[in-house]
Design an enzyme around this catalytic site. Sequence first.
Site, PDB file in Angstrom:
ATOM      1  CE1 TYR A 132      -2.836  -3.256   1.257  1.00 12.21           C
ATOM      2  CE2 TYR A 132      -4.408  -1.454   1.276  1.00 12.21           C
ATOM      3  CZ  TYR A 132      -4.130  -2.806   1.280  1.00 12.21           C
ATOM      4  OH  TYR A 132      -5.172  -3.716   1.310  1.00 12.21           O
ATOM      5  CE  LYS A 182       4.802 -17.389  -0.778  1.00 11.47           C
ATOM      6  NZ  LYS A 182       4.390 -18.805  -0.560  1.00 11.47           N
ATOM      7  CG  ASP A 215       1.772 -20.276   1.150  1.00 12.67           C
ATOM      8  OD1 ASP A 215       2.344 -19.959   2.213  1.00 12.67           O
ATOM      9  OD2 ASP A 215       2.377 -20.820   0.197  1.00 12.67           O
ATOM     10  CG  ASP A 239      -6.978  -6.107   2.872  1.00  5.98           C
ATOM     11  OD1 ASP A 239      -7.989  -5.758   3.502  1.00  5.98           O
ATOM     12  OD2 ASP A 239      -6.953  -6.250   1.631  1.00  5.98           O
ATOM     13  CG  ASP A 243     -12.192  -9.379   3.714  1.00  2.97           C
ATOM     14  OD1 ASP A 243     -12.006  -8.425   4.506  1.00  2.97           O
ATOM     15  OD2 ASP A 243     -12.891  -9.281   2.679  1.00  2.97           O
TER      16      ASP A 243
HETATM   17  C1  IPM Z   1      -9.921  -2.649   4.470  1.00  8.50           C
HETATM   18  C2  IPM Z   1     -10.282  -2.387   3.042  1.00  8.50           C
HETATM   19  C3  IPM Z   1      -9.321  -1.369   2.454  1.00  8.50           C
HETATM   20  C4  IPM Z   1      -7.917  -1.916   2.574  1.00  8.50           C
HETATM   21  C5  IPM Z   1      -9.598  -0.979   0.994  1.00  8.50           C
HETATM   22  C6  IPM Z   1     -10.994  -0.466   0.838  1.00  8.50           C
HETATM   23  C7  IPM Z   1      -8.573  -0.037   0.448  1.00  8.50           C
HETATM   24  O1  IPM Z   1     -10.288  -3.561   2.304  1.00  8.50           O
HETATM   25  O2  IPM Z   1      -9.932  -1.706   5.268  1.00  8.50           O
HETATM   26  O3  IPM Z   1      -9.643  -3.791   4.807  1.00  8.50           O
HETATM   27  O4  IPM Z   1      -7.486  -2.722   1.751  1.00  8.50           O
HETATM   28  O5  IPM Z   1      -7.238  -1.536   3.528  1.00  8.50           O
HETATM   29 MN    MN Z   2      -9.952  -5.331   3.497  1.00  5.54          MN
END
Ligand code: IPM
Ligand code: MN
Length: 347
Positions: A132, A182, A215, A239, A243
Site C-alpha cells: 500500500y 512470505k 499461504d 488485509d 476477511d
Molecule cells: C480494508 C479495506 C481497504 C484496505 C480498501 C478499501 C482499500 O479492504 O480496510 O480492509 O485494503 O485496507
Molecule cells: Mn480489506
Amino acid sequence: MGARIAVIPGDGVGKEVVPEGLKVLAAVDRTLEFRELDWGSDRYGKTGEMMPADALATLAGFDAIYLGAIGWPTVPDHVSLWGCLLPIRKAFEQYVNLRPVRLPPGIRSPLAGRGPRDIDMLFIRENTEGEYSGTGGRVHVGHPHEIAVETPVFTRLAIGRAARYAFERAQERSHRLVSVTKSNASRYTYVLWDEVVAETGRDYPGVTVERMHVDAMAARMVLRPDSIDVVVGSNLFADILTDLGGALQGSLGLCASANLNPDKRWPSMFEPVHGSAPDIAGKGRANPIGAVWSAALMLRHLGDEASAARVERAIDAVCEDGSVLTGDLGGAASTSEVGDAIVATLS
Ligand code: IPM
Ligand code: MN
C-alpha cells in the site's frame, strides 16, 4: 470524558451503520461531542474531491475519527480510497490496524464444530506501507507495450513499531505470536520483515513467536483456528487474512477495526471492515455490529475501558440471544432494530 469525534459516514451502508454506532456511544457516554463530515463519493460527484483540501488539518483537531465506509460504483475504487481513507491512515501514522477476529456466543461459524472458544484471534496489521506504499507508475499508457509497476516498500521503522505493538498484545494475552511472512518467495522485503520481528522479539523473552508463510496461514486459520492467538502481518497479507477471519467469525458484518496511532500524537480512526456494500445499501439491512464494535475499540483507545467492555458485552448478549439479528446472520431485523437492541441490552 468530553472527547471530540469527527464522524465520516462516507458511502453506502456506512451511512446506515454509523448512526447505530453513535446511538450506542451516546448511551454510554453523554460527554462525547460529534461533528459529522459529508466526505465521500457523493461529495466527489459534486466537487471532484472526496474530501476538502484542508481535510487533514481539520481532522487533526479531533481526538478520534469514526468512519463508516468509503467506495461507491460511481467513482473508481483507487480514486475514492486514495482520495480519502488511505491518506488518513498514512498522514496520522495510524501504523497499526487492530482487528479482533472473535466468534461471539450464539453465532454459527461456517467451520463445522467450532465455537467461540476456538475462534478468538487478534490481528495486528501494519497499516502504512508494504503493498500500500503508493510507489509506482504506468508508462506507455494505451500502447501494446504499456507497463505498470507498483513496488512494495518495507522499512525497519514501520515493521518494528507494528511488531512491538503485537508483542505487547501477545504479552497481555497468551504469550503466543504468529508473524505472517512470505520470505521463501520474497528475497528482500519479507526477509527484512522476519529479521526485524525476530530482533524486536528479543525485548519480549516471554513471548513465543512463530513464523508462518501466508499461504500456510490461510489453511491453518480454517483447519486449526484454536491454535492462533495474536497475529502480526503486513498491510496486504493481514488485509486478506482478516476477511477470511470475518468469514470464520460468522459474518464480515461483525468485523471491527481500529486504525491506531498508538503514540496518540494524531487521531486514530475506527471503522467496520465490511465496506459500503452497494448490493444492500439503502435498504436498512446492513449489520451494524461491526460499526458498534469499532465504536467500542474507540472508547478503549480514548481510555474508557469500562464503557468499551460494556458495549462488547451488549454485542455478545444480542448475538447470544439471537432474536434480533440482520440477514447476514440468518435474522430478519433491520439495521436500526439491532442498534436499538444493543442499547437496550447495555448493562
Ligand atoms: C480494508 C479495506 C481497504 C484496505 C480498501 C478499501 C482499500 O479492504 O480496510 O480492509 O485494503 O485496507
Ligand atoms: Mn480489506
